[in-house]
Motif scaffolding. Structure first.
Motif, short mmCIF file in Angstrom:
data_model
loop_
_atom_site.label_atom_id
_atom_site.label_comp_id
_atom_site.label_asym_id
_atom_site.label_seq_id
_atom_site.Cartn_x
_atom_site.Cartn_y
_atom_site.Cartn_z
N PHE A 1 0.91 -1.10 0.14
CA PHE A 1 -0.13 -0.01 0.02
C PHE A 1 0.76 1.26 -0.13
CE2 PHE A 1 -3.84 -2.24 1.26
CZ PHE A 1 -4.58 -1.83 0.40
N THR A 2 2.09 1.32 0.84
CA THR A 2 2.76 2.51 1.03
C THR A 2 3.80 2.82 -0.12
OG1 THR A 2 4.03 1.29 2.50
CG2 THR A 2 2.28 2.43 3.20
N GLU A 3 4.29 1.81 -0.90
CA GLU A 3 5.64 1.84 -1.37
C GLU A 3 5.06 1.91 -3.13
OE1 GLU A 3 8.43 2.87 -0.35
OE2 GLU A 3 7.73 2.69 1.94
N PHE A 4 4.07 1.46 -3.44
CA PHE A 4 3.68 1.28 -4.81
C PHE A 4 2.36 2.00 -5.24
CE2 PHE A 4 5.96 -2.53 -3.38
CZ PHE A 4 6.91 -2.86 -4.45
N GLU A 5 2.34 2.24 -6.69
CA GLU A 5 1.10 3.04 -7.18
C GLU A 5 0.13 1.92 -7.34
OE1 GLU A 5 0.60 5.91 -8.36
OE2 GLU A 5 2.56 6.91 -7.74
N TYR A 6 -0.96 2.51 -6.53
CA TYR A 6 -2.01 1.48 -6.63
C TYR A 6 -2.40 0.81 -8.05
CZ TYR A 6 -6.75 -0.39 -5.51
OH TYR A 6 -7.90 -1.17 -5.23
N MET A 7 -2.54 1.56 -8.95
CA MET A 7 -2.82 0.92 -10.21
C MET A 7 -1.81 -0.11 -10.71
SD MET A 7 -1.82 4.21 -12.76
CE MET A 7 -2.43 3.02 -14.22
N ASN A 8 -0.52 -0.09 -10.28
CA ASN A 8 0.28 -1.21 -10.67
C ASN A 8 0.17 -2.50 -9.75
OD1 ASN A 8 1.44 0.67 -12.33
ND2 ASN A 8 2.91 1.38 -10.94
N ILE A 9 -0.34 -2.32 -8.65
CA ILE A 9 -0.47 -3.58 -8.04
C ILE A 9 -1.99 -3.95 -7.49
CG2 ILE A 9 1.79 -3.30 -6.79
CD1 ILE A 9 0.19 -2.11 -4.42
N CYS A 10 -2.86 -3.33 -8.18
CA CYS A 10 -4.26 -3.49 -7.91
C CYS A 10 -4.71 -4.98 -8.29
CB CYS A 10 -5.30 -2.54 -8.74
SG CYS A 10 -6.93 -2.69 -8.12
N SER A 11 -4.23 -5.51 -9.49
CA SER A 11 -4.37 -6.64 -9.79
C SER A 11 -3.86 -7.76 -8.76
CB SER A 11 -3.85 -7.07 -10.97
OG SER A 11 -2.43 -6.87 -11.07
N LEU A 12 -2.78 -7.52 -7.95
CA LEU A 12 -2.09 -8.47 -7.07
C LEU A 12 -3.28 -8.42 -5.76
CD1 LEU A 12 1.61 -7.52 -6.74
CD2 LEU A 12 0.63 -9.48 -7.74
N PHE A 13 -3.79 -7.41 -5.53
CA PHE A 13 -4.95 -7.26 -4.23
C PHE A 13 -6.08 -8.04 -4.85
CE2 PHE A 13 -2.74 -3.22 -2.87
CZ PHE A 13 -2.72 -3.86 -1.69
N TYR A 14 -6.25 -8.08 -6.09
CA TYR A 14 -7.53 -8.82 -6.50
C TYR A 14 -7.20 -10.50 -6.38
CZ TYR A 14 -11.12 -11.02 -9.48
OH TYR A 14 -12.14 -11.62 -10.00
N ASN A 15 -5.97 -10.80 -6.74
CA ASN A 15 -5.66 -12.27 -6.78
C ASN A 15 -5.60 -12.74 -5.25
OD1 ASN A 15 -5.21 -12.35 -9.49
ND2 ASN A 15 -2.80 -11.85 -9.37
N ILE A 16 -5.13 -11.66 -4.47
CA ILE A 16 -5.37 -12.00 -2.85
C ILE A 16 -6.78 -12.22 -2.50
CG2 ILE A 16 -4.64 -11.31 -0.61
CD1 ILE A 16 -2.23 -9.91 -1.89
#
Length: 563
Positions: A47-62
């Motif tokens: 959440f703190t170190e990355f642009e949300y749009m770049n890792i949103c798909s990771l959160f969805y996988n989780i």
């Protein structure tokens, strides 16, 4: 190696080095599935170190695998609907997954999510699911009433077919949780406006509101139970083995189809039942979308009940039983005979003997209700809706949830054709096809010098002769279907093809060394014995094939490249 490097990469990332390595979790999804804690332990960093749009798909996988770990971050996801609306569709899908397992924690945000998503495209479907899930919240009191009202307000304004289906399904799912039927009756006109397009769901809601669903329930349940009990009693009185049951069902197939006709009115039935393995003792149920033909898998621990249901479905040509990826139970049968092998492999000391189990082949209403509740708990009715026109269940969002149909190579999913079998199943099936030929013409064995000549004599009389002649060389192709492509795997498959192709060529040219146990019988009187031994050779070839693939994978995993 990358598939198991999730923890190592995150250790590097959390030290503030090489943040770009995070993208490997997207390109190699096994990094997360093999080591989920690699991301679970560092959600704050994401959440703190990355642009949300770049890792949103990771959160969805989780959220698909372990939504409960995201509960502490609910407020952040809700904030992203405003601060990062470009990712709003994926964000609300994440929230919907979380609400399915923790409705109480998501409930306070339900109105905010609905409000924020009004200006975000492609979110109505997921928002409806979230609101419906929140209707199941145990606290606060009256949660179902409030979420019902919210769903009705969405129903009044929505024009999206998929969203309307989900909204009505969610209303149906929580109707019994509403504090008073008068609340439902108050909004019934809005719901009834959709009767033309969604007759089944709307009729069910209307019946509940008018009390029709409660009238005569006991009488109908008793009638159905008596009918099923009579069917099971007839089988139990006349059958003493699996073969007896098969013969009885074949002779009374109309009764089976009537039984299934009653069942499918309330219990969705899978098109394919797939073995998972002895350790997990589960079946993977593949439900077919009536509109697209795509499949949606659900894993069930109620294996004995679904296996019994599968028996009826297979006999009525409504489903197939799949041996599963890699044939984990080493099943030797095909078709309906798999029921016996799977039960024997899965049963414990507490389970009935197979003959006792199968001589009561029809599920009781209470057993059907149990399976129905399990499907409901696994969100089947969030994914599927019923189409009255084609009398089948269809995926509401096939692009998101649909999987390509058919089993892995080595399955028996295409039970009516030999294509789709693994090499062992195909060869055995074809040998069995030759039984009648040889039994009627034992001279086929006369003068055959070895097993190759016996095979050629049989194949000349069967329609699948050319297919079996080519099956040896096709082993490598079967292997390629099981593994993702890469340079190393391609080389391994090439090596495998050399081995299997050589064996196939030897068989076709009768260069296989004669098996002393299989010789021609000039009198033609020992046909059954000859065929049994021939099938044993087929089984042996299949086992060699499995061993060979195991060795190739070991070599690959150890870093070897076979050339």
């Amino acid at each position: 190696c990358m598939k198991f490097a999730g923890n190592d990469l995150m250790d590097i990332i959390v030290k503030g080095e090489h943040y770009d390595l995070i993208h490997n979790f997207s390109t190699v999804p096994e990094m997360y599935t093999n080591n989920p804690e690699s991301l679970h332990n560092h959600l704050e960093v994401l959440f703190t170190e990355f642009e949300y749009m770049n890792i949103c798909s990771l959160f969805y996988n989780i959220s698909k695998k372990s939504p409960e770990v995201l509960v502490p971050y609910l407020s952040r996801f809700v904030d992203k609907l405003t601060s990062d609306p470009m990712m709003g569709s994926l964000t609300v899908m994440i929230l919907s997954e979380i609400s399915a397992v923790s409705p109480e924690t998501v409930y306070p945000y339900a109105y905010i999510v609905v409000k924020e998503c009004k200006n975000i495209s492609n979110t109505e479907f997921s928002v409806a699911g979230l609101v419906g899930h929140c209707g199941h919240a145990n606290t606060p009191e009256g949660a179902a009433d409030k979420m019902f009202e919210l769903l009705v307000s969405m129903l009044e304004t929505s024009t999206d077919t998929n969203a309307l289906t989900t909204i009505l399904s969610q209303i149906s799912n929580i109707k019994s949780l509403i504090s008073s039927v008068e609340i439902l009756q108050k909004h019934l006109p809005v719901i009834s406006n959709h009767r033309t397009s969604f007759e089944i769901i709307v009729t069910e809601i209307e019946d509940y509101a008018s009390g029709l669903s409660l009238r005569g329930v006991n009488e109908r349940v008793v009638a159905v139970e008596e009918k099923i009990a009579q069917l099971n009693q007839k089988v139990a009185e006349t059958c003493f083995s699996f073969e007896d049951v098969i013969a009885y069902v074949d002779a009374n197939i109309a009764d089976v189809k009537d039984f299934l006709g009653d069942v499918v009115k309330k219990l969705p039935t899978p098109k394919r039942l797939e073995v998972v393995g002895t350790f997990r003792k589960t079946l993977l149920l593949h439900f077919e979308c009536a509109h697209t033909g795509l499949e949606f898998p659900i894993e069930s621990h109620e294996w004995s009940k679904w296996l019994k249901m599968g028996f009826s479905l297979v006999k009525a040509s409504k489903a197939v039983i799949d041996v599963g990826m890699g044939n984990p139970l080493a099943l030797m049968s095909t078709g309906i005979n798999l029921v016996s092998e799977i039960y024997t492999a899965y049963k414990t000391n507490d389970d009935d003997e197979f003959n006792t189990y199968i001589t009561n082949p029809f599920l009781t209403s209470s057993e059907q209700d149990m399976l129905l509740e399990k499907l409901r708990a696994q969100l089947f009715f969030d994914k599927f809706a019923y189409d009255t026109q084609c009398a089948g269940w269809y995926l509401i969002n096939p692009k998101k949830d649909g999987k390509q149909p058919g089993g892995e190579a080595g399955s028996v999913s295409k039970v009516k054709q030999k294509e789709g079998y693994g090499v062992g199943e195909t060869m055995r099936a074809m040998v069995k096809d030759g039984v009648d030929v040889v039994t009627g013409n034992p001279d086929l064995l006369v003068g055959a010098g070895d097993v190759g000549e016996v095979m050629n004599n049989v194949l000349a009389q069967t329609e699948d002769g050319e297919k079996l002649a080519e099956v040896g060389g096709g082993i490598a192709d079967d292997m390629n279907k099981r593994e993702p492509s890469s340079t190393d795997i391609a080389e391994n498959s090439k090596a495998s093809k050399t081995v299997s192709g050589t064996r196939a060529a030897a068989i076709r040219s009768n260069k296989v060394a004669p098996d002393p146990a299989i010789t021609s019988d000039s009198s033609g009187t020992n046909v059954a014995s000859q065929l049994q031994k021939l099938e044993q050779r087929v089984t042996s070839l299949e086992q060699e094939n499995i061993i060979l693939k195991g060795e190739l994978r070991k070599a690959q995993n150890s870093g070897c490249v076979i050339s």
